[in-house]
Design a protein around this motif. Structure first.
Motif, PDB file in Angstrom:
ATOM      1  N   ASN A  74     110.201  20.847  37.208  1.00 16.46           N
ATOM      2  CA  ASN A  74     109.765  21.712  38.307  1.00 16.46           C
ATOM      3  C   ASN A  74     108.577  21.099  39.051  1.00 16.46           C
ATOM      4  O   ASN A  74     107.548  21.732  39.257  1.00 16.46           O
ATOM      5  CB  ASN A  74     109.410  23.107  37.794  1.00 16.46           C
ATOM      6  CG  ASN A  74     109.280  24.129  38.924  1.00 16.46           C
ATOM      7  OD1 ASN A  74     109.859  23.949  39.991  1.00 16.46           O
ATOM      8  ND2 ASN A  74     108.522  25.181  38.696  1.00 16.46           N
TER       9      ASN A  74
ATOM     10  N   CYS B  55     106.233  22.102  34.648  1.00 24.29           N
ATOM     11  CA  CYS B  55     106.877  22.817  33.537  1.00 24.29           C
ATOM     12  C   CYS B  55     107.056  21.900  32.334  1.00 24.29           C
ATOM     13  O   CYS B  55     107.714  20.866  32.420  1.00 24.29           O
ATOM     14  CB  CYS B  55     108.225  23.386  33.967  1.00 24.29           C
ATOM     15  SG  CYS B  55     109.054  24.313  32.655  1.00 24.29           S
TER      16      CYS B  55
ATOM     17  N   LYS C  72     111.395  32.085  26.960  1.00 21.39           N
ATOM     18  CA  LYS C  72     111.039  31.524  28.270  1.00 21.39           C
ATOM     19  C   LYS C  72     111.747  30.195  28.530  1.00 21.39           C
ATOM     20  O   LYS C  72     112.031  29.857  29.677  1.00 21.39           O
ATOM     21  CB  LYS C  72     109.521  31.409  28.430  1.00 21.39           C
ATOM     22  CG  LYS C  72     108.795  30.444  27.521  1.00 21.39           C
ATOM     23  CD  LYS C  72     107.295  30.468  27.878  1.00 21.39           C
ATOM     24  CE  LYS C  72     106.497  29.438  27.100  1.00 21.39           C
ATOM     25  NZ  LYS C  72     105.062  29.444  27.534  1.00 21.39           N
TER      26      LYS C  72
ATOM     27  N   GLU D 136     113.851  29.365  31.939  1.00 16.86           N
ATOM     28  CA  GLU D 136     113.547  28.215  32.781  1.00 16.86           C
ATOM     29  C   GLU D 136     114.656  27.162  32.746  1.00 16.86           C
ATOM     30  O   GLU D 136     114.800  26.407  33.698  1.00 16.86           O
ATOM     31  CB  GLU D 136     112.204  27.603  32.369  1.00 16.86           C
ATOM     32  CG  GLU D 136     111.017  28.539  32.606  1.00 16.86           C
ATOM     33  CD  GLU D 136     110.882  28.936  34.063  1.00 16.86           C
ATOM     34  OE1 GLU D 136     110.057  28.324  34.770  1.00 16.86           O
ATOM     35  OE2 GLU D 136     111.603  29.866  34.506  1.00 16.86           O
TER      36      GLU D 136
ATOM     37  N   ARG E  37     116.844  28.472  35.449  1.00 16.81           N
ATOM     38  CA  ARG E  37     116.204  28.390  36.770  1.00 16.81           C
ATOM     39  C   ARG E  37     115.996  26.949  37.226  1.00 16.81           C
ATOM     40  O   ARG E  37     116.320  26.588  38.368  1.00 16.81           O
ATOM     41  CB  ARG E  37     114.851  29.123  36.741  1.00 16.81           C
ATOM     42  CG  ARG E  37     114.187  29.250  38.120  1.00 16.81           C
ATOM     43  CD  ARG E  37     112.916  30.083  38.051  1.00 16.81           C
ATOM     44  NE  ARG E  37     111.807  29.352  37.463  1.00 16.81           N
ATOM     45  CZ  ARG E  37     110.938  28.614  38.155  1.00 16.81           C
ATOM     46  NH1 ARG E  37     111.082  28.478  39.472  1.00 16.81           N
ATOM     47  NH2 ARG E  37     109.939  28.011  37.553  1.00 16.81           N
TER      48      ARG E  37
ATOM     49  N   MET F 187     104.391  25.805  30.081  1.00 17.03           N
ATOM     50  CA  MET F 187     105.505  26.470  30.749  1.00 17.03           C
ATOM     51  C   MET F 187     104.980  27.835  31.176  1.00 17.03           C
ATOM     52  O   MET F 187     104.917  28.775  30.389  1.00 17.03           O
ATOM     53  CB  MET F 187     106.716  26.613  29.816  1.00 17.03           C
ATOM     54  CG  MET F 187     107.901  27.330  30.463  1.00 17.03           C
ATOM     55  SD  MET F 187     109.338  27.476  29.364  1.00 17.03           S
ATOM     56  CE  MET F 187     110.048  25.832  29.520  1.00 17.03           C
TER      57      MET F 187
END
Length: 445
Positions: A76, A80, A154, A158, A161, A249
């Motif tokens: 990212n 991240c 998480k 992610e 995403r 993150m």
């Protein structure tokens, strides 16, 4: 770099490209083979499941005496950290790479190579990545166990995403607000990724990501829906003890938004596939080389079917378009589809074989290799030869007892029954049988 080292790198790349491993793909700069890109598919049944994690690999002059330099690109835009060993800045901490102090025997040796590096990185994407952090052995308290679960939660979010959605939105020219624009080299940047990451990620693997996305779409949506029941939208990620500063993150959960973006990607890929028909007709009109090539391949396959008196297959071009093939499979005796009439569409791109065919069934089929959206998962031995595609399509449909592999079983409900209890397996066969009978009714109706 010596000629011998270049030959070794070439051999290692070829071995990976022609191997049966479905989790690793590589590409390289033709002007300088030392610069390699790799995608690792997140292992099934881990928080990284079916994410596309990209890495840049550079072989130095001393290879293979020294390991290559490896940098994570799925970050990212450098913000991240996907694992205790995969830093936000791109650093990959592994003893085999000399970036982490490991035990004796874990260091690099010239007997190792690119494949062993990628497999070692893949091993970091475990079912409990928290345990990769030094000092994990002392993590036994209730708060530690809670951290482990929160960390996995998480990472799942992610992965969808950042490792699934973002690169595909770039490839398809979709802006974060859902609007669309033509994808150009200049526009390979979105609000969630840096220019460096966008420019280096995706291009050689755009087709791979799209095809796999069609296979795994239902799995992504099931994950999103199940995780959405566990977390509140907009709730913040919890930091782990080893996360700090710019190496963490950070963010918040928003599964409803991820669901919307996944559906939009699916629609956009469908539209792109439909456009292939028109592009193909234009290519035929202009007598482009690939149109002539596919027309010739079609004619040769039809002759081959006649010569071998293969009455289980009927092959036609839709509207005489060499980029849209209609395959009708008549289920052979002793196969799971015995007596069925299965109609199949094979969509081809004017960029074939760089862009591989997308294959859809026109009839619902509760089959482990057929997604609920009708997408067929199959593997040709030679990607540039359509005869091998036809053979692989038939082999996938006729496979009676496939080995368990979540990467190739793209119908979650059918897979659950097939690998469930004996009663579940019987239910799978009954459901498939009903679909086969319905295929005949639809064909004759």
């Amino acid at each position: 770099m010596s000629d011998q080292a270049v030959l070794r790198i070439s051999r290692e790349l070829s071995q990976i490209q022609h191997a049966a491993d479905l989790s690793i793909a590589v590409d390289y700069d033709e002007s300088d083979i030392r610069h390699v890109r790799a995608v690792i598919l997140g292992p099934p049944e881990t928080p990284y499941q079916f994410g596309f994690f990209e890495f840049a690999i550079k072989f130095g002059k001393e290879y293979p005496a020294r390991p290559p330099d490896v940098r994570a690109l799925t970050t990212n835009g450098g913000s991240c950290r996907f694992s205790p060993n995969l830093y936000a800045g791109g650093k990959v901490c592994l003893s085999i790479l000399g970036t982490w102090s490991g035990d004796r025997g874990e260091e690099w040796s010239s007997a190792q190579g690119l494949e062993s590096v990628l497999i070692s990185i893949q091993s970091l994407m475990s079912s409990n990545p928290y345990e990769n952090e030094p000092g994990f052995d002392d993590a036994k308290s209730a708060s530690d166990k809670l951290n482990m679960e929160q960390y996995k939660c998480k990472i799942r979010h992610e992965t969808i995403r950042i490792a699934v959605i973002q690169p595909l939105e770039i490839a398809l020219g979709i802006l974060p607000d859902g609007t669309e624009k033509p994808a150009t080299n200049r526009d390979l940047k979105d609000d969630d990724s840096s220019e460096d990451e966008a420019a280096t990620s995706g291009t050689p693997f755009f087709d791979l990501r799209k095809r796999r996305f069609l296979w795994y779409y239902e799995s992504y949506m099931q994950l999103v829906e199940s995780e959405a029941r566990l977390v509140q939208p907009k709730s913040q990620f919890q930091w782990m003890p080893f996360e700090h500063g710019n190496n963490a993150m950070d963010g918040h959960f928003n599964y409803p938004e991820l669901k919307r973006r996944l559906a939009l990607i699916r629609d956009r890929i469908s539209k792109e596939t439909e456009k292939w028909k028109l592009q193909g007709l234009q290519a035929k009109k202009d007598e482009i080389g690939i149109a002539v090539n596919l027309q010739r391949q079609f004619e040769q396959i039809v002759e081959n079917l006649k010569h071998h008196k293969n009455y289980s297959l009927d092959l036609n071009l839709v509207d005489e378009n060499p980029f849209l093939w209609r395959l009708t499979y008549f289920g052979r005796p002793t196969t799971p589809l015995e007596g069925g009439i299965i109609k199949i569409r094979i969509h081809l791109s004017t960029q074939f074989p760089r862009e591989q065919p997308r294959v859809f069934l026109d009839v619902p089929l509760s089959h482990v290799r057929v997604s609920p959206q009708g997408v067929l998962c199959y593997f040709p031995k030679k990607t540039e030869d359509m005869l091998h595609h036809i053979e692989a399509i038939v082999a996938a449909l006729e496979e009676d007892d496939p080995p368990y592999d979540p990467r190739t079983t793209v119908n979650p409900e059918a897979s659950k029954l097939f690998w469930g209890s004996p009663d579940d397996r019987k239910k799978y066969k009954r459901t498939l049988r009903k679909d086969v009978e319905r295929s005949v009714e639809d064909a004759l109706g």
